[in-house]
Design a protein around this motif. Structure first.
Motif, PDB file in Angstrom:
ATOM      1  N   GLY C  83       0.822  -1.212   0.000  1.00  0.00           N
ATOM      2  CA  GLY C  83       0.000   0.000   0.000  1.00  0.00           C
ATOM      3  C   GLY C  83       0.853   1.257   0.000  1.00  0.00           C
ATOM      4  O   GLY C  83       0.499   2.276  -0.617  1.00  0.00           O
ATOM      5  N   PHE C  84       1.987   1.169   0.692  1.00  0.00           N
ATOM      6  CA  PHE C  84       2.971   2.271   0.711  1.00  0.00           C
ATOM      7  C   PHE C  84       3.438   2.537  -0.728  1.00  0.00           C
ATOM      8  O   PHE C  84       3.437   3.692  -1.203  1.00  0.00           O
ATOM      9  CB  PHE C  84       4.128   1.835   1.613  1.00  0.00           C
ATOM     10  N   VAL C  85       3.780   1.472  -1.441  1.00  0.00           N
ATOM     11  CA  VAL C  85       4.238   1.599  -2.829  1.00  0.00           C
ATOM     12  C   VAL C  85       3.142   2.249  -3.682  1.00  0.00           C
ATOM     13  O   VAL C  85       3.406   3.145  -4.487  1.00  0.00           O
ATOM     14  CB  VAL C  85       4.633   0.220  -3.408  1.00  0.00           C
ATOM     15  N   GLU C  86       1.894   1.814  -3.470  1.00  0.00           N
ATOM     16  CA  GLU C  86       0.790   2.389  -4.246  1.00  0.00           C
ATOM     17  C   GLU C  86       0.600   3.875  -3.969  1.00  0.00           C
ATOM     18  O   GLU C  86       0.335   4.661  -4.878  1.00  0.00           O
ATOM     19  CB  GLU C  86      -0.513   1.636  -3.955  1.00  0.00           C
ATOM     20  N   LEU C  87       0.733   4.247  -2.695  1.00  0.00           N
ATOM     21  CA  LEU C  87       0.603   5.670  -2.351  1.00  0.00           C
ATOM     22  C   LEU C  87       1.668   6.501  -3.069  1.00  0.00           C
ATOM     23  O   LEU C  87       1.391   7.591  -3.557  1.00  0.00           O
ATOM     24  CB  LEU C  87       0.726   5.865  -0.836  1.00  0.00           C
ATOM     25  N   VAL C  88       2.877   5.953  -3.118  1.00  0.00           N
ATOM     26  CA  VAL C  88       3.954   6.683  -3.805  1.00  0.00           C
ATOM     27  C   VAL C  88       3.661   6.788  -5.299  1.00  0.00           C
ATOM     28  O   VAL C  88       3.782   7.853  -5.900  1.00  0.00           O
ATOM     29  CB  VAL C  88       5.333   6.020  -3.569  1.00  0.00           C
ATOM     30  N   SER C  89       3.219   5.674  -5.892  1.00  0.00           N
ATOM     31  CA  SER C  89       3.008   5.722  -7.346  1.00  0.00           C
ATOM     32  C   SER C  89       1.752   6.502  -7.733  1.00  0.00           C
ATOM     33  O   SER C  89       1.708   7.112  -8.795  1.00  0.00           O
ATOM     34  CB  SER C  89       3.017   4.319  -7.962  1.00  0.00           C
ATOM     35  N   ASN C  90       0.742   6.523  -6.857  1.00  0.00           N
ATOM     36  CA  ASN C  90      -0.491   7.246  -7.183  1.00  0.00           C
ATOM     37  C   ASN C  90      -0.398   8.753  -6.996  1.00  0.00           C
ATOM     38  O   ASN C  90      -1.236   9.499  -7.492  1.00  0.00           O
ATOM     39  CB  ASN C  90      -1.665   6.721  -6.351  1.00  0.00           C
ATOM     40  N   ASN C  91       0.605   9.185  -6.233  1.00  0.00           N
ATOM     41  CA  ASN C  91       0.796  10.624  -6.071  1.00  0.00           C
ATOM     42  C   ASN C  91       1.845  11.113  -7.062  1.00  0.00           C
ATOM     43  O   ASN C  91       2.780  10.394  -7.397  1.00  0.00           O
ATOM     44  CB  ASN C  91       1.264  10.942  -4.631  1.00  0.00           C
ATOM     45  N   LYS C  92       1.688  12.343  -7.488  1.00  0.00           N
ATOM     46  CA  LYS C  92       2.606  12.922  -8.474  1.00  0.00           C
ATOM     47  C   LYS C  92       4.014  13.072  -7.894  1.00  0.00           C
ATOM     48  O   LYS C  92       5.014  12.932  -8.572  1.00  0.00           O
ATOM     49  CB  LYS C  92       2.064  14.288  -8.904  1.00  0.00           C
ATOM     50  N   ASN C  93       4.067  13.376  -6.609  1.00  0.00           N
ATOM     51  CA  ASN C  93       5.366  13.546  -5.941  1.00  0.00           C
ATOM     52  C   ASN C  93       5.236  13.174  -4.470  1.00  0.00           C
ATOM     53  O   ASN C  93       4.126  12.997  -3.961  1.00  0.00           O
ATOM     54  CB  ASN C  93       5.881  14.982  -6.104  1.00  0.00           C
ATOM     55  N   CYS C  94       6.380  13.045  -3.806  1.00  0.00           N
ATOM     56  CA  CYS C  94       6.332  12.689  -2.397  1.00  0.00           C
ATOM     57  C   CYS C  94       7.436  13.409  -1.637  1.00  0.00           C
ATOM     58  O   CYS C  94       8.412  13.872  -2.225  1.00  0.00           O
ATOM     59  CB  CYS C  94       6.461  11.183  -2.205  1.00  0.00           C
ATOM     60  N   GLN C  95       7.232  13.497  -0.356  1.00  0.00           N
ATOM     61  CA  GLN C  95       8.218  14.170   0.485  1.00  0.00           C
ATOM     62  C   GLN C  95       8.320  13.462   1.817  1.00  0.00           C
ATOM     63  O   GLN C  95       7.306  13.194   2.454  1.00  0.00           O
ATOM     64  CB  GLN C  95       7.777  15.623   0.682  1.00  0.00           C
ATOM     65  N   SER C  96       9.548  13.151   2.224  1.00  0.00           N
ATOM     66  CA  SER C  96       9.768  12.578   3.555  1.00  0.00           C
ATOM     67  C   SER C  96      10.120  13.719   4.484  1.00  0.00           C
ATOM     68  O   SER C  96      11.107  14.420   4.275  1.00  0.00           O
ATOM     69  CB  SER C  96      10.912  11.572   3.517  1.00  0.00           C
ATOM     70  N   TRP C  97       9.310  13.888   5.518  1.00  0.00           N
ATOM     71  CA  TRP C  97       9.542  15.008   6.449  1.00  0.00           C
ATOM     72  C   TRP C  97      10.575  14.601   7.485  1.00  0.00           C
ATOM     73  O   TRP C  97      10.222  14.233   8.609  1.00  0.00           O
ATOM     74  CB  TRP C  97       8.226  15.439   7.097  1.00  0.00           C
ATOM     75  N   LEU C  98      11.848  14.650   7.133  1.00  0.00           N
ATOM     76  CA  LEU C  98      12.903  14.220   8.048  1.00  0.00           C
ATOM     77  C   LEU C  98      13.312  15.363   8.979  1.00  0.00           C
ATOM     78  O   LEU C  98      13.091  16.497   8.694  1.00  0.00           O
ATOM     79  CB  LEU C  98      14.103  13.718   7.262  1.00  0.00           C
TER      80      LEU C  98
END
Lengths: 121, 119, 98
Positions: C83-98
Motif C-alpha cells: 500500500g505504501f508503494v501504491e501511495l507513492v506511485s499514485n501521487n505525483k510527488n512525495c516528500q519525507s519530512w525528516l
C-alpha cells in the motif's frame, strides 16, 4: 532547461549538532551541475543554517556557512525561508548570511506541491 | 514505474534501512523497477562487508546484496560520505559500488519517484 | 502530494510542521510516527482535525511491531508495504519530512 525537473531541498535541521546540513549543501552544489530547477527551503531549525556570524573555531569544526554565499555563482538563487519558523526563533532577514525570500507557511506548502523531486536531509 | 530510493541512516541504529528495504521489495513484487538505491550520510554504513550481526538477527547488508543480485538494483554509496566514515573499496560488500553525489541527482532526474528514508 | 512522516508527534514537531505547511494530499505515518494514529494519544485531536484536508494512512507492520495494532484511531487507513508503494506511485510527488 525545458525538460529540467524541479528539485527542492528541504532543510529542517540546525547545523553542527548533526552533519545533515553540511551534507545537504554538498548535494545542492552537485545538483547545480545538472541544469535542473533547484530551490532550497529552510523550515524549523533549518533556518539556523543561514545565521550570520558562525564561529566554529572553538568546536574545531569547519564553518561551512560561507558556502551558502557561493550558491549564487552556481546559479542557485531560490532560497526560501519560512516566516513562521524565522519568527519563532527570534530571527529576521538581516540575520542571514545570504539574501532569501521569506514565505508564509501556506506559500511554502504550495511551492512544495509544484516540485518534482523533494529531498530532505 | 521506475523508483529511486535514498537511505540516510546506518543499519541497526535506525529503522530507515529496514523500511527502505521492505519498500523496495514490495515495489519489485508489484512489478515496479527499483532502479537505484543511494546510500548517504550514515547510510553508507549499510555497505560494510565487515558487518556481523548476531545469528538470530536479520543481516541488513547481505539482504541488500541479495536484492541487488536478484533484481539488478544499482546500490550506490556516496564516495565523500563513505570516505568520511571509513567505507572504502577494501571493505565494500558485494553488490554495492562507490560513486559520486551526481548519482543521486541522476536518480532524481531519471526515476519517476524518489523516496527518502532517514531520521 | 504524499507526505511521509517517521517521527513520534509526542517527541518532535515534524507532524505539526507538515500539517501546518502542506496544502493537503496523503499523509503516511511510518516508523515512530505511527504513534500519532493511536487512540488516546495527545496528538489525536490534532490529527483528527487535519482529516478534512488530508487523507491519513498508517503503516500496519510498524503499528503492530509497537504493540498498538488494536489501537488505531478511527478515520485512518491501514496499509502494508504494498500500500505504501501504491501511495507513492499514485501521487505525483512525495516528500519525507525528516
Amino acid at each position: 532547461m525545458s525538460d529540467a525537473k524541479k528539485f527542492m531541498f528541504v532543510n529542517r535541521k540546525a547545523p553542527y549538532g548533526t552533519i545533515y546540513a553540511l551534507e545537504s549543501l554538498e548535494v545542492v552544489l552537485i545538483t547545480a551541475a545538472f541544469d535542473q530547477d533547484v530551490s532550497l527551503a529552510f523550515l524549523d531549525d533549518g533556518v539556523y543554517q543561514l545565521k550570520k556570524g558562525q564561529q566554529t573555531k572553538g568546536i574545531e569544526t569547519k564553518n561551512f556557512s560561507p558556502a551558502y554565499r557561493a550558491l549564487e555563482d552556481y546559479d542557485i538563487e531560490k532560497l526560501y525561508v519560512e516566516k513562521e519558523a524565522m519568527d519563532a526563533r527570534g530571527l529576521s532577514e538581516d540575520d542571514f548570511i545570504v539574501p532569501v525570500t521569506v514565505l508564509s507557511r501556506a506559500e511554502m506548502g504550495k511551492l512544495m506541491d509544484e516540485q518534482d523531486v523533494v529531498l530532505s536531509f | 514505474m521506475k523508483f529511486g530510493i535514498v537511505v540516510n541512516e546506518g543499519p541497526y541504529q535506525h529503522q530507515a534501512s529496514d523500511s527502505a528495504y521492505l519498500f523496495a521489495k514490495a515495489a519489485i513484487e508489484k512489478g515496479h523497477e527499483v532502479w537505484r538505491v543511494f546510500f548517504y550520510h550514515d547510510g553508507v554504513n549499510n555497505a560494510s562487508k565487515l558487518t556481523e550481526p548476531p545469528q538470530d538477527d536479520r543481516h541488513i547488508v547481505n539482504r541488500w546484496t541479495k536484492l541487488a543480485e536478484e533484481h539488478k538494483v544499482d546500490l550506490v554509496v556516496c564516495v565523500a560520505a563513505a570516505l568520511r566514515r571509513g567505507i572504502k573499496e577494501d571493505n565494500l560488500a558485494q553488490g554495492f559500488r562507490i560513486s559520486g553525489l551526481g548519482q543521486l541527482v541522476e536518480a532524481g532526474i531519471k526515476c519517476d519517484r524518489l523516496v527518502t528514508f532517514g531520521d | 502530494m504524499l507526505h511521509i512522516i517517521n517521527q513520534s508527534p509526542l517527541n518532535t514537531t515534524t507532524l505539526d510542521t507538515c500539517l501546518s505547511t502542506a496544502t493537503g494530499g496523503d499523509i503516511l505515518l511510518i516508523e515512530d510516527a505511527v504513534y500519532a494514529a493511536t487512540k488516546g494519544n495527545a496528538a489525536e485531536a490534532k490529527l483528527k482535525s487535519a482529516m478534512g484536508k488530508f487523507k491519513v494512512h498508517v503503516l500496519t507492520p510498524d503499528l503492530e511491531a509497537r504493540g498498538l495494532g488494536d489501537r488505531m484511531m478511527d478515520g485512518v487507513s491501514a496499509v502494508d508495504y504494498g500500500g505504501f508503494v501504491e501511495l507513492v506511485s499514485n501521487n505525483k510527488n512525495c516528500q519525507s519530512w525528516l
